[in-house]
Write a protein that holds these residues in place. Structure first.
Motif, PDB file in Angstrom:
ATOM      1  N   ASP A  66       1.084  -0.885   0.269  1.00 49.23           N
ATOM      2  CA  ASP A  66       0.177  -0.342   0.370  1.00 49.23           C
ATOM      3  C   ASP A  66       1.029   1.402   0.047  1.00 49.23           C
ATOM      4  N   ALA A  67       2.346   1.040   0.215  1.00 51.44           N
ATOM      5  CA  ALA A  67       2.888   2.159  -0.110  1.00 51.44           C
ATOM      6  C   ALA A  67       2.747   2.892  -1.170  1.00 51.44           C
ATOM      7  N   SER A  68       2.422   4.921  -1.571  1.00 51.64           N
ATOM      8  CA  SER A  68       2.749   4.932  -2.775  1.00 51.64           C
ATOM      9  C   SER A  68       4.104   4.853  -3.325  1.00 51.64           C
ATOM     10  N   VAL A  69       4.109   5.073  -5.036  1.00 45.29           N
ATOM     11  CA  VAL A  69       5.057   5.334  -5.505  1.00 45.29           C
ATOM     12  C   VAL A  69       5.768   6.221  -5.706  1.00 45.29           C
ATOM     13  N   PRO A  70       7.179   6.599  -4.960  1.00 42.20           N
ATOM     14  CA  PRO A  70       7.615   8.182  -5.432  1.00 42.20           C
ATOM     15  C   PRO A  70       7.304   7.828  -7.004  1.00 42.20           C
ATOM     16  N   LEU A  71       7.549   9.478  -7.453  1.00 46.35           N
ATOM     17  CA  LEU A  71       7.387   9.774  -8.763  1.00 46.35           C
ATOM     18  C   LEU A  71       9.023   9.985  -8.727  1.00 46.35           C
ATOM     19  N   PRO A  72       9.550  10.644 -10.323  1.00 42.39           N
ATOM     20  CA  PRO A  72      10.461  11.210 -10.966  1.00 42.39           C
ATOM     21  C   PRO A  72      10.036  12.991 -10.398  1.00 42.39           C
ATOM     22  N   ASP A  73      10.869  13.595  -9.773  1.00 36.90           N
ATOM     23  CA  ASP A  73      10.657  14.669  -9.591  1.00 36.90           C
ATOM     24  C   ASP A  73      11.781  15.841 -10.111  1.00 36.90           C
ATOM     25  N   ILE A  74      11.488  16.556 -11.309  1.00 37.16           N
ATOM     26  CA  ILE A  74      12.525  17.734 -11.696  1.00 37.16           C
ATOM     27  C   ILE A  74      13.167  18.525 -10.433  1.00 37.16           C
ATOM     28  N   ASN A  75      11.822  18.458  -9.195  1.00 33.79           N
ATOM     29  CA  ASN A  75      12.852  19.621  -8.344  1.00 33.79           C
ATOM     30  C   ASN A  75      14.007  18.791  -7.568  1.00 33.79           C
ATOM     31  N   ARG A  76      13.337  17.310  -7.440  1.00 32.30           N
ATOM     32  CA  ARG A  76      14.555  16.837  -6.565  1.00 32.30           C
ATOM     33  C   ARG A  76      15.590  15.926  -7.417  1.00 32.30           C
ATOM     34  N   ARG A  77      15.820  16.705  -9.026  1.00 30.39           N
ATOM     35  CA  ARG A  77      17.213  16.900  -9.345  1.00 30.39           C
ATOM     36  C   ARG A  77      17.667  17.793  -9.540  1.00 30.39           C
ATOM     37  N   LEU A  78      17.515  18.712  -9.834  1.00 29.42           N
ATOM     38  CA  LEU A  78      17.648  19.865  -9.658  1.00 29.42           C
ATOM     39  C   LEU A  78      18.428  20.825  -8.360  1.00 29.42           C
ATOM     40  N   ILE A  79      18.057  20.113  -7.415  1.00 32.28           N
ATOM     41  CA  ILE A  79      18.396  20.318  -5.796  1.00 32.28           C
ATOM     42  C   ILE A  79      19.367  19.587  -5.237  1.00 32.28           C
ATOM     43  N   SER A  80      19.699  17.949  -5.670  1.00 38.41           N
ATOM     44  CA  SER A  80      20.708  17.703  -5.459  1.00 38.41           C
ATOM     45  C   SER A  80      21.602  17.973  -4.961  1.00 38.41           C
ATOM     46  N   GLY A  81      22.855  17.021  -4.335  1.00 35.71           N
ATOM     47  CA  GLY A  81      23.698  17.962  -3.475  1.00 35.71           C
ATOM     48  C   GLY A  81      24.887  17.763  -5.140  1.00 35.71           C
ATOM     49  N   TYR A  82      24.866  16.739  -5.633  1.00 37.15           N
ATOM     50  CA  TYR A  82      25.311  16.333  -7.346  1.00 37.15           C
ATOM     51  C   TYR A  82      25.359  17.393  -7.762  1.00 37.15           C
ATOM     52  N   CYS A  83      24.324  17.815  -7.907  1.00 36.31           N
ATOM     53  CA  CYS A  83      23.830  19.737  -9.466  1.00 36.31           C
ATOM     54  C   CYS A  83      23.867  20.759  -8.237  1.00 36.31           C
ATOM     55  N   GLU A  84      23.829  21.090  -7.217  1.00 38.69           N
ATOM     56  CA  GLU A  84      24.259  21.992  -6.663  1.00 38.69           C
ATOM     57  C   GLU A  84      25.427  21.979  -7.059  1.00 38.69           C
ATOM     58  N   ARG A  85      26.278  20.732  -6.418  1.00 39.48           N
ATOM     59  CA  ARG A  85      27.554  20.841  -6.481  1.00 39.48           C
ATOM     60  C   ARG A  85      28.788  21.461  -7.636  1.00 39.48           C
ATOM     61  N   LYS A  86      27.808  21.045  -9.647  1.00 39.07           N
ATOM     62  CA  LYS A  86      28.092  21.652 -10.567  1.00 39.07           C
ATOM     63  C   LYS A  86      27.839  22.707 -10.760  1.00 39.07           C
TER      64      LYS A  86
END
Length: 116
Positions: A66-86
């Motif tokens: 019954d757990a909801s499936v997380p959706l891909p999120d562009i904001n998660r990508r853009l604020i990721s540590g990886y992208c912030e470092r870049k």
């Protein structure tokens, strides 16, 4: 390849190559795997290696039917540590394993996976 890298970051992987400064917790790993499957990606060796199937005794919240499936999120990508470092010299200097590497990076031209 670019779309896969974006999806990896959008589903919560810390680095598009699978490595990163902060490994995923088992529950985050389960959420990441479910997100990628729901986004239409498959695993080379099948889903039996996903944490929900491989370690059911962990009884992770993300593995429940019954757990909801997380959706891909562009904001998660853009604020990721990886992208912030870049994109940010200051963030790079604060968080990079090798802060000296920040000196050679072009923060005005981040990699395409870190662009909207």
């Amino acid at each position: 390849m670019l779309e896969v890298q974006k999806a990896l970051l959008e589903c919560g992987l810390p680095h598009p190559n699978g490595d990163g400064l902060s490994p995923l917790t088992p529950n985050e790993s389960a959420a990441f795997g479910r997100c990628m499957l729901d986004a239409g990606y498959t695993y080379k060796y099948g889903t039996s290696r996903m944490i929900c199937a491989a370690q059911p005794s962990l009884n992770l919240p993300e593995c429940r039917p019954d757990a909801s499936v997380p959706l891909p999120d562009i904001n998660r990508r853009l604020i990721s540590g990886y992208c912030e470092r870049k994109r940010s010299y200051a963030f790079c200097k604060q968080t990079a394993i090798n802060p000296a590497a920040c000196e050679t990076m072009d923060f005005n031209n981040p990699p395409p996976e870190c662009l909207p």
